[in-house]
Design a protein around this motif. Sequence first.
Motif, short mmCIF file in Angstrom:
data_model
loop_
_atom_site.label_atom_id
_atom_site.label_comp_id
_atom_site.label_asym_id
_atom_site.label_seq_id
_atom_site.Cartn_x
_atom_site.Cartn_y
_atom_site.Cartn_z
N HIS A 1 0.84 -1.21 0.00
CA HIS A 1 0.00 0.00 0.00
C HIS A 1 0.87 1.26 0.00
O HIS A 1 0.52 2.25 -0.63
CB HIS A 1 -0.92 -0.03 1.23
N ALA A 2 1.99 1.21 0.71
CA ALA A 2 2.88 2.38 0.76
C ALA A 2 3.31 2.80 -0.65
O ALA A 2 3.36 3.98 -0.97
CB ALA A 2 4.11 2.07 1.61
N PHE A 3 3.58 1.83 -1.50
CA PHE A 3 4.03 2.15 -2.87
C PHE A 3 2.89 2.71 -3.72
O PHE A 3 3.01 3.78 -4.31
CB PHE A 3 4.61 0.90 -3.56
N PHE A 4 1.78 1.95 -3.79
CA PHE A 4 0.75 2.40 -4.75
C PHE A 4 0.01 3.63 -4.26
O PHE A 4 -0.42 4.46 -5.06
CB PHE A 4 -0.18 1.27 -5.20
N LYS A 5 -0.12 3.82 -2.94
CA LYS A 5 -0.84 5.01 -2.47
C LYS A 5 0.05 6.24 -2.57
O LYS A 5 -0.42 7.33 -2.90
CB LYS A 5 -1.34 4.78 -1.04
N ALA A 6 1.36 6.09 -2.28
CA ALA A 6 2.28 7.22 -2.47
C ALA A 6 2.30 7.62 -3.95
O ALA A 6 2.31 8.80 -4.29
CB ALA A 6 3.68 6.85 -2.00
N VAL B 1 -0.32 7.69 -17.11
CA VAL B 1 0.15 6.29 -17.01
C VAL B 1 0.41 5.92 -15.55
O VAL B 1 0.00 4.84 -15.08
CB VAL B 1 1.40 6.07 -17.88
N CYS B 2 1.06 6.82 -14.82
CA CYS B 2 1.34 6.56 -13.39
C CYS B 2 0.03 6.40 -12.61
O CYS B 2 -0.09 5.53 -11.75
CB CYS B 2 2.17 7.69 -12.78
N PHE B 3 -0.95 7.24 -12.92
CA PHE B 3 -2.25 7.19 -12.25
C PHE B 3 -2.94 5.86 -12.53
O PHE B 3 -3.53 5.26 -11.62
CB PHE B 3 -3.13 8.34 -12.76
N LEU C 1 8.22 4.83 -8.19
CA LEU C 1 7.11 4.21 -7.46
C LEU C 1 6.24 3.34 -8.36
O LEU C 1 5.70 2.32 -7.92
CB LEU C 1 6.25 5.29 -6.79
N SER C 2 6.12 3.72 -9.63
CA SER C 2 5.34 2.91 -10.57
C SER C 2 5.96 1.52 -10.73
O SER C 2 5.26 0.50 -10.72
CB SER C 2 5.28 3.57 -11.95
N ILE C 3 7.30 1.50 -10.84
CA ILE C 3 8.00 0.21 -11.00
C ILE C 3 7.81 -0.64 -9.74
O ILE C 3 7.49 -1.83 -9.81
CB ILE C 3 9.51 0.46 -11.27
#
Length: 401
Positions: A173-178, A212-214, A302-304
């Motif tokens: 969650h830390a990755f995708f929410k950040a 794309v990141c979104f 963060l996307s990766i």
Amino acid sequence: MNKVGDVFFLLGMMITYDVFKSLNFSIIFSLSESFKNHKVIFLGINTPAIELICFCFLIGAMAKSAQIGLHTWLADAMEGPTPVSALIHAATMVTAGVFLIIRCSPIFEFAPFTLAITTIIGGITSFAGATMALVQYDVKKIIAFSTMSQLGYMFFSAGLSGYNMSLYHLFNHAFFKALLFLSAGSLIHSMSDEQDIRKMGNLCKILPVTYVCFIIGTLSLIGFPFTSGFFSKEAILNQAFAKHTGISLFAYVLGVLTVVLTTFYSIRLLWWVFLSKYNGYKSVIAKAKESNFIILTPMIILSILTVFSGFVFKDIFIGKGSTFFKNSIFIHKDNFLDNDFIPIPIKVMPIIISLIVIVIAMHIPTYDYLLVRLQSTKLRNIHQFFYNRYHIDTVYNYLAI
């Protein structure tokens, strides 16, 4: 809000010191089983000491991790700058409460009543957060309520003794929410500080990298197959189903309903911002351009991580026989659960539901048209109830402040 939590947390520490004569984790954890039947007099009532300690810690954790009832600060804190939101609401502060419960698993395992309350609160929070996000129009508030909803998953997983699954979801969650918060920051920056999604639209051509990141962050949030959110959310739902108690099935049903709502509000946000017809001021869209390299770099990193963290770290967190945590996470033999033997239809149901809802959610214009229509009918109160966050803020302002 945090002072309420802090008072109970300090109370829990005082009772811990009174019972164990120490605040050292190694001493408390090694003695917790010996003290499981120990009682203390609290407010004139003979109460099991471990239950009381864990209950005080739980309320401290609820305030820190924005669980229902002590959650109102989360949306209000969205006034701050977006990088601050990304750190506080995705990676550090809100996870402190969940982390406390996971870290104190050797005590919580001997407090079945508190674990049951944790599960119920977590289930209700995950559902309530999703219903609040469903009708908001501020891009950061939608993501904030989604954080609250995901924290509910972590709580009910910890309440069902799935501490490693809870930590796994916290980690992913830390990755995708950040990523979602920073993408929202890039978006707001490009749109001259506009946060209302109704004044955006058709930005996929102007902000391609942010778009794309979104999408990557959104897919992970809704648990799209093979993204990081998928692995941890599936593990939590499977565990809730496999437990076969009334409370775990209650959490499971709310968890699946939350999957539906999460998919819906995530696609709605994506549609309003990037795919619908532009609906704001011409002067704003004329100045809008993709953010600079400094803003985009952390988003790309963060996307990766969002795509690969779930798969790469799965065996460490929830792999069979993983010794990564050694003794730091303790699960009592009576609470140990193997969720490998769940029927395949139950395992794939949340995925299928997500995919169906994605297809339905493509008709977002109809949904928001209905929202507007709702506000002119007798059902307006339901919309207002969710939009005003169950009126909990109003009650606090009226009664407490």
